[in-house]
Design an enzyme around this catalytic site. Structure first.
Site, PDB file in Angstrom:
ATOM      1  N   TYR A  30       2.487  15.120  21.801  1.00  0.00           N
ATOM      2  CA  TYR A  30       2.507  15.736  23.102  1.00  0.00           C
ATOM      3  C   TYR A  30       3.082  17.118  22.792  1.00  0.00           C
ATOM      4  O   TYR A  30       2.505  18.024  23.731  1.00  0.00           O
ATOM      5  CB  TYR A  30       2.844  14.871  24.105  1.00  0.00           C
ATOM      6  CG  TYR A  30       3.007  15.090  25.402  1.00  0.00           C
ATOM      7  CD1 TYR A  30       1.808  15.027  26.201  1.00  0.00           C
ATOM      8  CD2 TYR A  30       4.337  15.644  26.021  1.00  0.00           C
ATOM      9  CE1 TYR A  30       1.968  15.504  27.796  1.00  0.00           C
ATOM     10  CE2 TYR A  30       4.129  16.198  27.614  1.00  0.00           C
ATOM     11  CZ  TYR A  30       2.965  16.167  28.240  1.00  0.00           C
ATOM     12  OH  TYR A  30       3.005  16.551  29.545  1.00  0.00           O
ATOM     13  N   LYS A  46       1.329  20.765  23.824  1.00  0.00           N
ATOM     14  CA  LYS A  46       1.955  21.638  24.892  1.00  0.00           C
ATOM     15  C   LYS A  46       2.530  22.844  24.273  1.00  0.00           C
ATOM     16  O   LYS A  46       2.290  23.858  24.856  1.00  0.00           O
ATOM     17  CB  LYS A  46       3.038  20.884  25.514  1.00  0.00           C
ATOM     18  CG  LYS A  46       2.472  19.783  26.437  1.00  0.00           C
ATOM     19  CD  LYS A  46       1.321  20.061  27.294  1.00  0.00           C
ATOM     20  CE  LYS A  46       0.648  18.793  28.134  1.00  0.00           C
ATOM     21  NZ  LYS A  46      -0.169  19.352  28.991  1.00  0.00           N
TER      22      LYS A  46
HETATM   23  P1  NAP Z   1      -2.269  11.957  35.372  1.00  0.00           P
HETATM   24  O1  NAP Z   1      -1.694  11.530  36.566  1.00  0.00           O
HETATM   25  O2  NAP Z   1      -2.299  11.022  34.187  1.00  0.00           O
HETATM   26  O3  NAP Z   1      -3.758  12.544  35.389  1.00  0.00           O
HETATM   27  C1  NAP Z   1      -4.513  12.989  34.396  1.00  0.00           C
HETATM   28  C2  NAP Z   1      -5.847  13.417  34.660  1.00  0.00           C
HETATM   29  O4  NAP Z   1      -6.346  13.851  33.427  1.00  0.00           O
HETATM   30  C3  NAP Z   1      -6.639  12.611  35.323  1.00  0.00           C
HETATM   31  O5  NAP Z   1      -7.466  13.212  36.162  1.00  0.00           O
HETATM   32  C4  NAP Z   1      -7.664  12.053  33.985  1.00  0.00           C
HETATM   33  O6  NAP Z   1      -8.623  11.673  34.627  1.00  0.00           O
HETATM   34  C5  NAP Z   1      -7.647  13.459  33.243  1.00  0.00           C
HETATM   35  N1  NAP Z   1      -8.083  13.402  32.108  1.00  0.00           N
HETATM   36  C6  NAP Z   1      -7.346  12.500  30.991  1.00  0.00           C
HETATM   37  N2  NAP Z   1      -8.028  12.853  29.846  1.00  0.00           N
HETATM   38  C7  NAP Z   1      -9.209  13.648  30.101  1.00  0.00           C
HETATM   39  C8  NAP Z   1     -10.411  13.975  29.360  1.00  0.00           C
HETATM   40  N3  NAP Z   1     -10.208  13.877  28.127  1.00  0.00           N
HETATM   41  N4  NAP Z   1     -11.289  14.843  30.029  1.00  0.00           N
HETATM   42  C9  NAP Z   1     -11.350  14.873  31.184  1.00  0.00           C
HETATM   43  N5  NAP Z   1     -10.217  14.487  32.101  1.00  0.00           N
HETATM   44  C10 NAP Z   1      -9.096  13.989  31.408  1.00  0.00           C
HETATM   45  O7  NAP Z   1      -1.365  13.062  34.826  1.00  0.00           O
HETATM   46  P2  NAP Z   1      -0.475  14.135  35.411  1.00  0.00           P
HETATM   47  O8  NAP Z   1       0.853  13.554  35.478  1.00  0.00           O
HETATM   48  O9  NAP Z   1      -1.093  14.692  36.771  1.00  0.00           O
HETATM   49  O10 NAP Z   1      -0.714  15.397  34.395  1.00  0.00           O
HETATM   50  C11 NAP Z   1      -1.538  16.493  34.575  1.00  0.00           C
HETATM   51  C12 NAP Z   1      -1.085  17.290  33.497  1.00  0.00           C
HETATM   52  O11 NAP Z   1       0.199  17.837  33.696  1.00  0.00           O
HETATM   53  C13 NAP Z   1      -1.123  16.996  32.062  1.00  0.00           C
HETATM   54  O12 NAP Z   1      -1.498  18.025  31.170  1.00  0.00           O
HETATM   55  C14 NAP Z   1       0.170  16.685  31.930  1.00  0.00           C
HETATM   56  O13 NAP Z   1       0.632  16.723  30.376  1.00  0.00           O
HETATM   57  C15 NAP Z   1       1.056  17.655  32.494  1.00  0.00           C
HETATM   58  N6  NAP Z   1       2.336  17.622  32.887  1.00  0.00           N
HETATM   59  C16 NAP Z   1       2.781  16.374  33.650  1.00  0.00           C
HETATM   60  C17 NAP Z   1       4.166  16.211  33.482  1.00  0.00           C
HETATM   61  C18 NAP Z   1       4.471  14.733  34.637  1.00  0.00           C
HETATM   62  O14 NAP Z   1       5.648  14.484  34.680  1.00  0.00           O
HETATM   63  N7  NAP Z   1       3.652  13.984  35.123  1.00  0.00           N
HETATM   64  C19 NAP Z   1       4.934  16.864  33.254  1.00  0.00           C
HETATM   65  C20 NAP Z   1       4.762  18.084  32.562  1.00  0.00           C
HETATM   66  C21 NAP Z   1       3.411  18.195  32.338  1.00  0.00           C
HETATM   67  P3  NAP Z   1      -9.400  10.150  34.313  1.00  0.00           P
HETATM   68  O15 NAP Z   1      -8.561   9.297  35.196  1.00  0.00           O
HETATM   69  O16 NAP Z   1     -10.607  10.290  34.810  1.00  0.00           O
HETATM   70  O17 NAP Z   1      -9.007   9.705  32.990  1.00  0.00           O
END
Ligand code: NAP
Length: 259
Positions: free
Chosen positions: A167, A171
Site C-alpha cells: 500500500y 501511495k
Molecule cells: P473504501 O471505503 O474501502 O472505498 C473504496 C472504493 O474504491 C469503493 O467505492 C470501491 O468500489 C472502489 N474500488 C476498489 N477497487 C476498485 C477497482 N479496482 N476499480 C474501481 N473501483 C474500485 O475506501 P476509502 O477509505 O474511502 O478510501 C478511498 C481512497 O482513499 C483510497 O485510495 C485509500 O487508499 C485512500 N485513503 C484512505 C484512508 C482511510 O483512512 N480510509 C486514508 C488515506 C488514504 P466497490 O465497492 O465497488 O469495490
C-alpha cells in the site's frame, strides 16, 4: 487584478459546467468527494467496481441537486474496462475535465507473509488504475488546454507503515506520478495534485481495533480521525479555480499526524 479575482468568492469555488469523474465513488472518501463536487455544480461520474446499487443510488440523489450524474462500473486496473467507461462518459456527459483518482484497496501483511498476488492487486488498483484513468482522459484535457487531476495518496505514502509495504509503495508511487504529470502537463494547462489523508472513518479503517484507533488519535494533533468530508472539501478546492496556481502539490489532510 480586479476585486473579483482578488477574493475567495463562491464563484471561485464553483465547478459549474465541469465533468468530474471520481473513481471508487460508491462509498467512503469517493462518495463524499462526488457529493462535494456535485454541490459545487459539477456533473459527476461515480465509478465503482462491484457496488453498483450504492453508486446508482448516490448518483440519483446527487442529480436531485440539479446536476447531471451517472454511475459507471469499471475495474480501474483493467485498461479495456477503463477505455469502455471513458467512451460511455464521453457520449453521455461529455469530456472529463476533473479526474479524481480515489479508488484504492489494502491487503496488509508483513513482508515475509505478503503474497505476490496481494502486492500486485494493491498496485493494480491504487497506482496502475490512476495511470490508466489519467491516460484515458488526458488527450481531451490537453486539447481543451484545461483540466485537473487529483490523486488520493496517503500519509502512509509519505512515511511508510509496517505491514503495508504494498500500500505504501502504491501511495508513494502516486506522489511520483503526481509530480511528474504536473511537470509534463502544466505547460498544457492541466494541473495535477495529490491529497495525503491520515486515517479516515470509512469501511477501509473499520477493521482497525479500538486500541489502534486510540493510538492514532493520540498521535494526531487535532485529536480525532477524519470524516470523509474533511478530505472531500480539500479535493473540491483543488479542483476549483481558487486553486488555479497550485500544481504538483501533495496536501496532507491528516490532522497533523504526518508532521
Ligand atoms: P473504501 O471505503 O474501502 O472505498 C473504496 C472504493 O474504491 C469503493 O467505492 C470501491 O468500489 C472502489 N474500488 C476498489 N477497487 C476498485 C477497482 N479496482 N476499480 C474501481 N473501483 C474500485 O475506501 P476509502 O477509505 O474511502 O478510501 C478511498 C481512497 O482513499 C483510497 O485510495 C485509500 O487508499 C485512500 N485513503 C484512505 C484512508 C482511510 O483512512 N480510509 C486514508 C488515506 C488514504 P466497490 O465497492 O465497488 O469495490
Amino acid at each position: 487584478m480586479d476585486a473579483k479575482q482578488n477574493m475567495l468568492s463562491q464563484e471561485m469555488l464553483s465547478l459549474a459546467g465541469e465533468v468530474a469523474l471520481v473513481t471508487g465513488a460508491s462509498r467512503g472518501i469517493g462518495a463524499a468527494t462526488a457529493e462535494a463536487l456535485a454541490r459545487a455544480g459539477a456533473n459527476v461520474v461515480l465509478n465503482y467496481r462491484s457496488s453498483g446499487e450504492e453508486a446508482e443510488a448516490l448518483a440519483a440523489r446527487l442529480a436531485e441537486g440539479g446536476v447531471r450524474t451517472m454511475a459507471a462500473g469499471a475495474d480501474i486496473g483493467d485498461s479495456a474496462q477503463v477505455s469502455a467507461m471513458i467512451e460511455k462518459v464521453d457520449s453521455e456527459l461529455g469530456q472529463v475535465s476533473v479526474l479524481v483518482n480515489n479508488a484504492g484497496i489494502t491487503r496488509d501483511a508483513l513482508l515475509v507473509r505478503l503474497s505476490e498476488e496481494d502486492f500486485d492487486s494493491v498496485i493494480a488498483t491504487s497506482l496502475r488504475g490512476a495511470f490508466l484513468c489519467s491516460k484515458a482522459v488526458v488527450r481531451g484535457m490537453i486539447r481543451a488546454r484545461k483540466g485537473v487531476i487529483i490523486n488520493v495518496s496517503s500519509v502512509v505514502g509519505r512515511r511508510g507503515n509496517a505491514g503495508q509495504a504494498n500500500y505504501a509503495a502504491a501511495k508513494a508511487g502516486l506522489i511520483g506520478l503526481t509530480r511528474s504529470l504536473a511537470r509534463e502537463l502544466g505547460p498544457r494547462g492541466v494541473r495535477v495534485n495529490a491529497v495525503a489523508p491520515g486515517y479516515v472513518e470509512t469501511d477501509m479503517t473499520a477493521r482497525l481495533t479500538d486500541i489502534m484507533k486510540e493510538q492514532i488519535v493520540k498521535n494526531t494533533p487535532l485529536g480525532r480521525l477524519a470524516a470523509p468530508a474533511d478530505v472531500a472539501r480539500v479535493i473540491a478546492f483543488l479542483a476549483s479555480p481558487a486553486a488555479a496556481y497550485i500544481t504538483g502539490a501533495v496536501i496532507p489532510v491528516d490532522g497533523g499526524l504526518g508532521i
